[in-house]
Enzyme design. Structure first.
Site, short mmCIF file in Angstrom:
data_model
loop_
_atom_site.label_atom_id
_atom_site.label_comp_id
_atom_site.label_asym_id
_atom_site.label_seq_id
_atom_site.Cartn_x
_atom_site.Cartn_y
_atom_site.Cartn_z
N ASP A 279 0.85 -1.19 0.00
CA ASP A 279 0.00 0.00 0.00
C ASP A 279 0.88 1.24 0.00
O ASP A 279 1.83 1.34 0.79
CB ASP A 279 -0.91 -0.01 1.23
CG ASP A 279 -2.01 1.04 1.13
OD1 ASP A 279 -2.43 1.35 0.00
OD2 ASP A 279 -2.47 1.52 2.18
N HIS B 76 -3.77 14.18 0.71
CA HIS B 76 -3.96 13.34 1.89
C HIS B 76 -2.75 13.45 2.83
O HIS B 76 -2.91 13.66 4.04
CB HIS B 76 -4.16 11.89 1.47
CG HIS B 76 -4.16 10.92 2.61
ND1 HIS B 76 -5.16 10.87 3.55
CD2 HIS B 76 -3.26 9.95 2.96
CE1 HIS B 76 -4.89 9.93 4.44
NE2 HIS B 76 -3.75 9.35 4.10
N ARG C 75 1.11 17.01 12.93
CA ARG C 75 2.28 17.88 13.16
C ARG C 75 1.90 19.33 12.87
O ARG C 75 2.42 19.94 11.92
CB ARG C 75 3.44 17.44 12.26
CG ARG C 75 3.94 16.02 12.51
CD ARG C 75 5.15 15.69 11.63
NE ARG C 75 4.83 15.74 10.21
CZ ARG C 75 4.30 14.74 9.52
NH1 ARG C 75 4.01 13.60 10.13
NH2 ARG C 75 4.05 14.86 8.22
N GLU D 96 -10.14 4.05 4.09
CA GLU D 96 -9.24 4.72 3.15
C GLU D 96 -9.71 4.36 1.75
O GLU D 96 -9.63 3.21 1.34
CB GLU D 96 -7.78 4.31 3.38
CG GLU D 96 -7.21 4.85 4.68
CD GLU D 96 -5.70 4.76 4.76
OE1 GLU D 96 -5.11 4.04 3.93
OE2 GLU D 96 -5.11 5.41 5.65
N GLU E 47 -9.31 3.94 -1.88
CA GLU E 47 -8.10 3.74 -2.68
C GLU E 47 -8.41 3.05 -4.00
O GLU E 47 -9.51 2.54 -4.22
CB GLU E 47 -7.08 2.91 -1.90
CG GLU E 47 -6.71 3.50 -0.53
CD GLU E 47 -5.50 2.85 0.09
OE1 GLU E 47 -4.67 2.30 -0.67
OE2 GLU E 47 -5.37 2.91 1.33
N ASP F 173 -8.82 0.32 2.34
CA ASP F 173 -7.83 -0.17 3.29
C ASP F 173 -8.25 0.30 4.69
O ASP F 173 -7.84 1.37 5.15
CB ASP F 173 -6.44 0.36 2.92
CG ASP F 173 -5.34 -0.39 3.65
OD1 ASP F 173 -5.46 -1.60 3.80
OD2 ASP F 173 -4.36 0.25 4.04
N ARG G 75 -7.05 3.82 13.61
CA ARG G 75 -6.13 4.94 13.80
C ARG G 75 -5.48 4.96 15.17
O ARG G 75 -4.33 5.38 15.31
CB ARG G 75 -6.89 6.26 13.57
CG ARG G 75 -7.48 6.42 12.18
CD ARG G 75 -6.42 6.40 11.10
NE ARG G 75 -7.01 6.67 9.79
CZ ARG G 75 -6.36 6.58 8.64
NH1 ARG G 75 -5.10 6.20 8.65
NH2 ARG G 75 -6.97 6.83 7.50
N GLN H 120 -2.86 2.21 15.19
CA GLN H 120 -1.79 2.65 14.29
C GLN H 120 -0.92 3.74 14.94
O GLN H 120 0.31 3.71 14.84
CB GLN H 120 -2.40 3.18 12.99
CG GLN H 120 -1.39 3.66 11.97
CD GLN H 120 -2.06 4.24 10.74
OE1 GLN H 120 -3.29 4.26 10.62
NE2 GLN H 120 -1.26 4.74 9.81
N LYS I 193 -3.55 -1.88 10.39
CA LYS I 193 -3.94 -1.99 8.98
C LYS I 193 -4.24 -3.43 8.55
O LYS I 193 -5.02 -3.65 7.62
CB LYS I 193 -2.82 -1.45 8.09
CG LYS I 193 -2.52 0.01 8.25
CD LYS I 193 -3.48 0.85 7.44
CE LYS I 193 -3.01 2.28 7.31
NZ LYS I 193 -3.89 3.08 6.45
N THR J 196 -8.56 -5.62 4.34
CA THR J 196 -8.52 -4.73 3.18
C THR J 196 -9.55 -5.25 2.21
O THR J 196 -9.47 -6.41 1.77
CB THR J 196 -7.13 -4.72 2.53
OG1 THR J 196 -6.16 -4.28 3.47
CG2 THR J 196 -7.11 -3.82 1.30
N GLU K 79 -9.41 12.69 7.82
CA GLU K 79 -9.36 14.01 7.21
C GLU K 79 -10.71 14.72 7.26
O GLU K 79 -10.80 15.91 7.54
CB GLU K 79 -8.92 13.90 5.76
CG GLU K 79 -7.53 13.33 5.54
CD GLU K 79 -7.34 12.97 4.09
OE1 GLU K 79 -6.93 13.85 3.31
OE2 GLU K 79 -7.61 11.81 3.72
#
Length: 409
Positions: free
Chosen positions: A122, A129, A138, A195, A197, A229, A233, A236, A249, A253, A357
């Site tokens: 992946d 993103h 951050r 996610e 994808e 996917d 969170r 992770q 993860k 999937t 997001e």
């Protein structure tokens, strides 16, 4: 296999018409233990193996196998030959009577995982993103890591937990450390995410030690599929330093049961975003532009409500660059390898391909007709659909759906 209707008579512009012809694997009520290769045509499927035998195709043996891997391994010249034959069988008046014998309503077929996954990789190819995630985690630092525009970042996932659309997704358990806790806790994920994808299915293998250049993309990649996917969170966030995604993860999937051949997307080719950092030669698509981006329009629905429409054309790194980078160290390709684009997100808030997001880390929950969502709750169902421009209308991508089931204690 016969029907009273005329499955070969499609309305003009049907997204699963003769310009598409995606491959799948299915079983029937009469023969539930014998998967067969099928090709979607409108709201029907062609039982490809017996049709190939009836038409005297030289590829009949490949097309009667119980999964797609032998066809994938056969290489591009065979893929093109089979596709041309399928188009002829389904559109030529001379073949109508024979083809109709092997058509069946899609509703009468149970779709299976269409191929055996060899390896799963992946990527993290959307600048929008990656920038959003960087700003969330951050806020006082650089949104993108120093390497992001020099190479397609990726990780190796777990091939054994790639599942076909419709397979329940059990909420994973694991370690998570909330900011206010001194030590990690164990339990079900509380920040379960999606996610949106796009996946690429490898057909022809490569030899170990021999990198595959961008120009080899079409020779090795058979087709495209939608992919979700799923991501825990909180698990992770606690585990990923310093080696990246792992248990957050690898629990599931989901992929569509339909693989759209690359040739079906020729009319959807588009230039990738402008490069503002010089690339090393093996990734420089200004010198070697094949095949560029793909104008694929994705819709993400949560419990039937559209929550995002990510544009795949906005992806910074192309599938050909990802393939070149994945093999530049000499890693070999195997038939059935699956690699995914990473979350597809666009520049607008409504184009973000993850709840992380869309809710800005859970701080701005979505207001939906059936309640508020920061992350997924048990019972939620997520569906990805997509289409691309075609020669005479739209090329439809098979949807991928998954419903969240409670953690197993």
């Amino acid at each position: 296999m016969t029907t009273d209707a005329h499955p070969l008579d499609l309305p003009v512009g049907d997204p699963f018409g003769p310009d598409n012809l995606p491959y799948g694997l299915g079983t029937t009520v009469e023969d539930p233990d014998r998967p067969r290769i099928v090709v979607r045509y409108g709201d029907s499927v062609l039982d490809v193996g017996p049709a190939a035998e009836a038409f005297g195709s030289p590829h009949a043996d490949l097309l009667q196998r119980p999964l797609l891997n032998p066809l994938l391994a056969a290489g591009r010249s065979v893929w093109q030959s089979v596709r041309a034959q399928l188009h002829d069988w389904l559109t030529s008046p001379a073949h109508r009577a024979t083809a109709e014998r092997f058509m069946r309503p899609l509703s009468e077929v149970t779709l299976r995982m269409p191929f055996e996954v060899a390896d799963y990789v992946d990527f993290y190819a959307s600048e929008h993103h990656a920038t959003n995630v960087g700003r969330i985690f951050r806020p006082d630092g650089d949104a993108l890591t120093p390497n992001w525009k020099h190479l397609p970042i990726g990780y190796h996932g777990r091939a054994g937990t790639v599942v076909v659309s419709g397979t329940p997704v059990v909420r994973p358990q694991g370690q998570r450390k909330p900011p206010h806790e001194d030590a990690p806790l164990f339990g079900p994920s509380r920040r379960l995410d999606i996610e949106a994808e796009v996946g690429f299915v490898v057909g022809a293998p490569s030899a170990q030690g021999e990198p595959v250049p961008m120009s080899g993309f079409r020779d090795h990649v058979f087709g495209v599929t939608l992919l979700n996917d799923w991501s825990a969170r909180d698990i992770q966030a606690w585990e990923y330093v310093p080696l990246g995604p792992f248990l957050g993860k690898s629990f599931a999937t989901s992929v569509s049961p339909w693989i759209t051949p690359l040739d079906a997307l020729d009319a959807a080719r588009t230039a990738p975003p402008a490069r503002d950092v010089p690339l090393l030669p093996y990734l420089d698509d200004a010198v070697e532009p094949e095949p560029g981006g793909i104008d694929l329009r994705i819709t993400v629905a949560l419990n039937g409500h559209t929550i995002a429409e990510p544009p795949f054309s906005a992806m910074y790194w192309t599938a050909a660059q990802q393939l070149a980078h994945m093999t530049v160290n000499g890693a070999s390709l195997r038939t059935g390898d699956l690699y995914a684009s990473g979350t597809v997100s666009g520049p607008e808030p409504a184009q973000r391909g993850s709840l992380l997001e869309l809710t800005w880390g859970g701080k701005e929950p979505l207001e939906l007709p059936d309640g508020t969502r920061a992350f997924l709750e048990d019972g939620d169902e997520v569906t990805l659909t997509a289409w691309a421009p075609g020669p005479a209308g739209r090329i439809g991508m098979g949807e991928v759906t998954g419903r969240i089931h409670a953690a197993r204690r």
